[in-house]
Write a protein that holds these residues in place. Structure first.
Motif, PDB file in Angstrom:
ATOM      1  N   LYS A   1      32.122  42.861  32.664  1.00 19.27           N
ATOM      2  CA  LYS A   1      32.409  41.564  33.261  1.00 19.27           C
ATOM      3  C   LYS A   1      31.153  40.903  33.792  1.00 19.27           C
ATOM      4  O   LYS A   1      30.956  39.720  33.635  1.00 19.27           O
TER       5      LYS A   1
ATOM      6  N   ASP B   1      46.960  36.772  33.310  1.00 17.72           N
ATOM      7  CA  ASP B   1      46.350  37.565  32.234  1.00 17.72           C
ATOM      8  C   ASP B   1      47.379  38.420  31.499  1.00 17.72           C
ATOM      9  O   ASP B   1      48.201  39.096  32.126  1.00 17.72           O
TER      10      ASP B   1
ATOM     11  N   ASN C   1      49.785  41.351  32.242  1.00 15.94           N
ATOM     12  CA  ASN C   1      48.945  42.342  32.912  1.00 15.94           C
ATOM     13  C   ASN C   1      48.835  42.051  34.400  1.00 15.94           C
ATOM     14  O   ASN C   1      49.325  42.802  35.228  1.00 15.94           O
ATOM     15  N   GLU C   2      48.204  40.957  34.768  1.00  9.22           N
ATOM     16  CA  GLU C   2      48.019  40.683  36.192  1.00  9.22           C
ATOM     17  C   GLU C   2      47.769  39.211  36.405  1.00  9.22           C
ATOM     18  O   GLU C   2      47.492  38.463  35.470  1.00  9.22           O
TER      19      GLU C   2
HETATM   20 MG   LIG Z   1      41.868  41.759  35.125  1.00  8.92          MG
END
Ligand SMILES: [Mg+2]
Ligand SMILES: Nc1ncnc2c1ncn2[C@@H]1O[C@H](COP(=O)(O)OP(=O)(O)O)[C@@H](O)[C@H]1O
Length: 351
Positions: A256, A298, A310-311
């Motif tokens: 990231k 996400d 996902n989140e």
């Molecule tokens: Mg994430």
């Protein structure tokens, strides 16, 4: 008259550095004809200062050493002040706060609680919504209830944790590889991928070092990561879909923020039909969790295009090259216009 907007940056969180960069970009790009900007920096160990230095020093994190530009200050919880309180009792009135803070102590409802007490309008989700969205387990439980597809999971608390039983439960309900995650964390901190029992046991240790609650999920093979930006309050709409190809085993902290091997696609390389389904799903999640202002939702798509939520991130990365502003850019918002819209939304009834 110009509105005074307070930007909060830094914070006692694993995402301290990302926040400093995001906030520097907001400070540089906010419309100075409409807004007077004040910067309040929170150090990684939780000390608060009004900061009057330049934004480059926020980007390279040296702001914290520029003593001549730092004045100890806090946001007053009292509605008599509605602003920043300095040590000598001076109050700077604030019209709106943009907490450009990620993760713990910024995105998790703690700061939102203080802002709610202060009576100052602020950008983003309220205390309840921020706290719920921060907890990956709670988020899943609520979303599952309204029919949102989530990755198969199990979760455990530190108190009374029995590793033997936990492994048994995971192996019964889930399959390797598994992802082991602190329930409340961000930027992949404390997250590991377990390919076997030994790694699962190790994963529990790492995750419990970061939180009292741990989530374990079946790993989605060849997962494509699809992200949707949500903007607005009651009338919130979903952006186009974006896609991240991590270019590594998974989208971890290194990928990231350090190695930068990930590729981004806006719009995502998916059919219009699938894109509409995902956007509708993002809108449903946003409403289910009582979100306001903004969020990035996400998803994973597996190799057969099966979708999993996902989140959700209620204060997503906000540099001009981050996914959130990138997605809103495709929807016609320049970075500056996006900031303006968020501040406007902060000042109206949100839910
Ligand atoms: Mg994430
Ligand atoms: N169940 C899963 N299957 C496949 N990859 C996963 C799974 N869970 C997490 N990952 C990978 O780990 C990354 C970080 O996990 P995530 O839950 O998004 O945590 P964070 O809040 O730190 O972003 C994801 O972007 C993805 O690359």
């Amino acid at each position: 008259m110009k509105k005074t907007v307070l930007l909060l940056f830094g914070g006692a969180s694993s995402e301290y550095a990302v926040s400093c960069v995001s906030a520097a970009c907001v400070a540089d790009n906010i419309n100075k004809e409409l807004y007077q900007v004040c910067l309040l920096g929170i150090t990684a160990d939780g000390k608060w200062y009004l900061y009057s230095g330049d934004t480059d020093s926020m980007r390279d994190l040296s702001w914290v050493n520029k003593e001549e530009y730092l004045t100890p200050a806090v946001i007053s919880p009292s509605k008599t002040h509605q602003g920043v309180l300095l040590e000598d009792g001076t109050v700077i009135h604030v019209d709106a706060v943009f907490p450009v803070l990620h993760g713990k102590n910024g995105e998790d409802g703690t700061m939102q609680g203080l802002l709610a007490l202060s009576g100052i309008p602020y950008v983003g989700c309220n205390t309840y919504s921020s706290a719920v969205c921060m907890d990956k387990v709670t988020t899943k439980i609520l979303c599952e209830k309204v029919g949102i597809p989530v990755v198969p999971y199990a979760y455990f608390r530190k108190n009374g944790f029995d590793v033997q039983k936990a492994v048994e439960e995971c192996e019964q309900k889930l399959s390797y590889p598994m992802f082991v995650k602190p329930a409340n964390a961000g930027s992949s901190v404390g997250i590991t991928k377990a390919n076997n029992r030994d790694e699962l046991v190790k994963g529990f240790e790492v995750a419990f070092d970061n939180d009292y609650k741990v989530l374990v999920e079946t790993g989605i093979s060849s997962a494509r990561e699809i992200e949707v930006a949500m903007l607005g309050n009651k009338d919130a709409v979903a952006s186009v879909c974006g896609e991240i190809a991590p270019g590594a085993d998974f989208y971890d902290y290194e990928t990231k923020y350090v190695s930068d091997t990930a590729s981004y696609y806006v719009p995502a390389r998916i059919s219009d039909t699938l894109s509409d389904t995902i956007r509708a799903c993002a809108e449903k999640i946003y409403r289910t969790l009582d979100c306001a202002g903004l969020s990035r939702v996400d998803f994973f798509l597996d190799e057969n295009d099966v979708l999993y939520f996902n989140e959700i991130n209620t204060i997503p990365g906000f540099t001009p090259i981050s996914m959130y502003p990138g997605l809103m850019g495709k929807c016609g918002y320049s970075y500056s216009a996006l900031i303006e819209k968020l501040i406007e939304n902060a000042c109206e009834e949100k839910l």
